[in-house]
Design a protein around this motif. Structure first.
Motif, PDB file in Angstrom:
ATOM      1  N   TRP A 240       6.170 -11.091  59.363  1.00 53.34           N
ATOM      2  CA  TRP A 240       6.226 -10.492  58.043  1.00 53.34           C
ATOM      3  C   TRP A 240       4.989 -10.720  57.180  1.00 53.34           C
ATOM      4  O   TRP A 240       4.841 -10.122  56.125  1.00 53.34           O
ATOM      5  CB  TRP A 240       7.493 -10.908  57.324  1.00 53.34           C
ATOM      6  CG  TRP A 240       7.532 -12.327  56.860  1.00 53.34           C
ATOM      7  CD1 TRP A 240       7.722 -13.438  57.628  1.00 53.34           C
ATOM      8  CD2 TRP A 240       7.386 -12.786  55.520  1.00 53.34           C
ATOM      9  NE1 TRP A 240       7.701 -14.554  56.848  1.00 53.34           N
ATOM     10  CE2 TRP A 240       7.503 -14.188  55.548  1.00 53.34           C
ATOM     11  CE3 TRP A 240       7.175 -12.153  54.311  1.00 53.34           C
ATOM     12  CZ2 TRP A 240       7.410 -14.969  54.409  1.00 53.34           C
ATOM     13  CZ3 TRP A 240       7.080 -12.941  53.178  1.00 53.34           C
ATOM     14  CH2 TRP A 240       7.204 -14.335  53.234  1.00 53.34           C
TER      15      TRP A 240
ATOM     16  N   LYS B 148       5.250  -9.209  49.288  1.00 57.02           N
ATOM     17  CA  LYS B 148       6.373  -8.856  48.433  1.00 57.02           C
ATOM     18  C   LYS B 148       7.616  -9.597  48.895  1.00 57.02           C
ATOM     19  O   LYS B 148       8.046  -9.458  50.037  1.00 57.02           O
ATOM     20  CB  LYS B 148       6.631  -7.339  48.492  1.00 57.02           C
ATOM     21  CG  LYS B 148       7.681  -6.878  47.524  1.00 57.02           C
ATOM     22  CD  LYS B 148       7.208  -7.061  46.105  1.00 57.02           C
ATOM     23  CE  LYS B 148       8.168  -6.487  45.100  1.00 57.02           C
ATOM     24  NZ  LYS B 148       7.697  -6.670  43.735  1.00 57.02           N
ATOM     25  N   VAL B 149       8.181 -10.414  48.012  1.00 58.96           N
ATOM     26  CA  VAL B 149       9.404 -11.144  48.318  1.00 58.96           C
ATOM     27  C   VAL B 149      10.429 -10.794  47.248  1.00 58.96           C
ATOM     28  O   VAL B 149      10.138 -10.841  46.062  1.00 58.96           O
ATOM     29  CB  VAL B 149       9.163 -12.667  48.359  1.00 58.96           C
ATOM     30  CG1 VAL B 149      10.448 -13.411  48.630  1.00 58.96           C
ATOM     31  CG2 VAL B 149       8.120 -13.016  49.402  1.00 58.96           C
TER      32      VAL B 149
ATOM     33  N   LYS C  76      14.387  -9.846  53.015  1.00 60.30           N
ATOM     34  CA  LYS C  76      13.994 -10.282  51.681  1.00 60.30           C
ATOM     35  C   LYS C  76      12.495 -10.213  51.423  1.00 60.30           C
ATOM     36  O   LYS C  76      12.066 -10.398  50.300  1.00 60.30           O
ATOM     37  CB  LYS C  76      14.502 -11.693  51.405  1.00 60.30           C
ATOM     38  CG  LYS C  76      13.902 -12.760  52.278  1.00 60.30           C
ATOM     39  CD  LYS C  76      14.456 -14.112  51.911  1.00 60.30           C
ATOM     40  CE  LYS C  76      13.852 -15.180  52.809  1.00 60.30           C
ATOM     41  NZ  LYS C  76      14.346 -16.489  52.460  1.00 60.30           N
ATOM     42  N   GLY C  77      11.691  -9.941  52.450  1.00 57.90           N
ATOM     43  CA  GLY C  77      10.267  -9.904  52.184  1.00 57.90           C
ATOM     44  C   GLY C  77       9.440  -9.251  53.263  1.00 57.90           C
ATOM     45  O   GLY C  77       9.867  -9.124  54.410  1.00 57.90           O
TER      46      GLY C  77
END
Length: 188
Positions: free
Chosen positions: A84, A137-138, A132-133
């Protein structure tokens, strides 16, 4: 002059400002900020060069069929699947933007005003999930729709956030059903 008068005179006089020193510090700080910005930009361009083996992005077919789902929201970027933080920047995939997603029987059409549009053919879709990410970007748990797809010999994760987060679950279910159906048709 008495010592008391000298003390009083010293308290009333102000220090002289060293303008040359202050200007020097401001100019030095501005040059440092410009250097850091330039290094970040060069790093972004270098990452794009390293990822130049990625083929051109597919475009939508002339008649993709009737829309099964549509969504407007934000595109947050693409990464190597399962990693991620490994952002893909080649072909504009690293550019955040507004997005209009349309899911048809032909695949997923990603229209991004101000950035490169692309199309994910149905056969290239691998998985859809809530996460969630994604690189840079989280969000809260389940706040991001992540679509895994094959492009060339790489698997990519692309992150989207709808303007109405309640739509995410329907997208995950529909995409995963479509992927299973494609896999069973291909196994025949």
């Amino acid at each position: 002059m008495t010592p008391v008068m000298l003390l009083a005179a010293q308290k009333e006089s102000a220090e002289v400002t060293n303008w040359a020193g202050r200007i020097g510090w401001v100019v030095g700080l501005a040059l440092f900020v410009a250097l850091v910005y330039w290094l970040m930009r060069e790093g972004w361009k270098w990452r794009g060069t390293l990822q130049s083996d990625l083929p051109e992005l597919p475009t939508a077919p002339e008649s993709p069929g009737e829309a099964r789902l549509t969504m407007s929201g934000r595109y947050h970027g693409s990464t190597t699947a399962g990693q991620w933080l490994d952002r893909i920047v080649a072909h504009g995939l690293g550019t955040r933007s507004r997005v209009e997603l349309t899911l048809t029987d032909a695949g997923l059409d990603v229209v991004r005003p101000g950035a490169t549009d692309f199309f994910v053919p149905r056969e290239a879709l691998r998985e859809a999930r809530l996460d969630k990410g994604i690189a840079g970007k989280v969000l809260t748990e389940g706040g991001l729709l992540v679509v895994t797809w094959a492009h060339g010999d790489k698997l990519l994760d692309s992150g989207f956030r709808s303007d109405h987060a309640a739509e995410h679950n329907e997208w995950v279910e529909t995409l995963n059903q479509m992927i299973k159906k494609t896999e069973t048709e291909g196994a025949r």
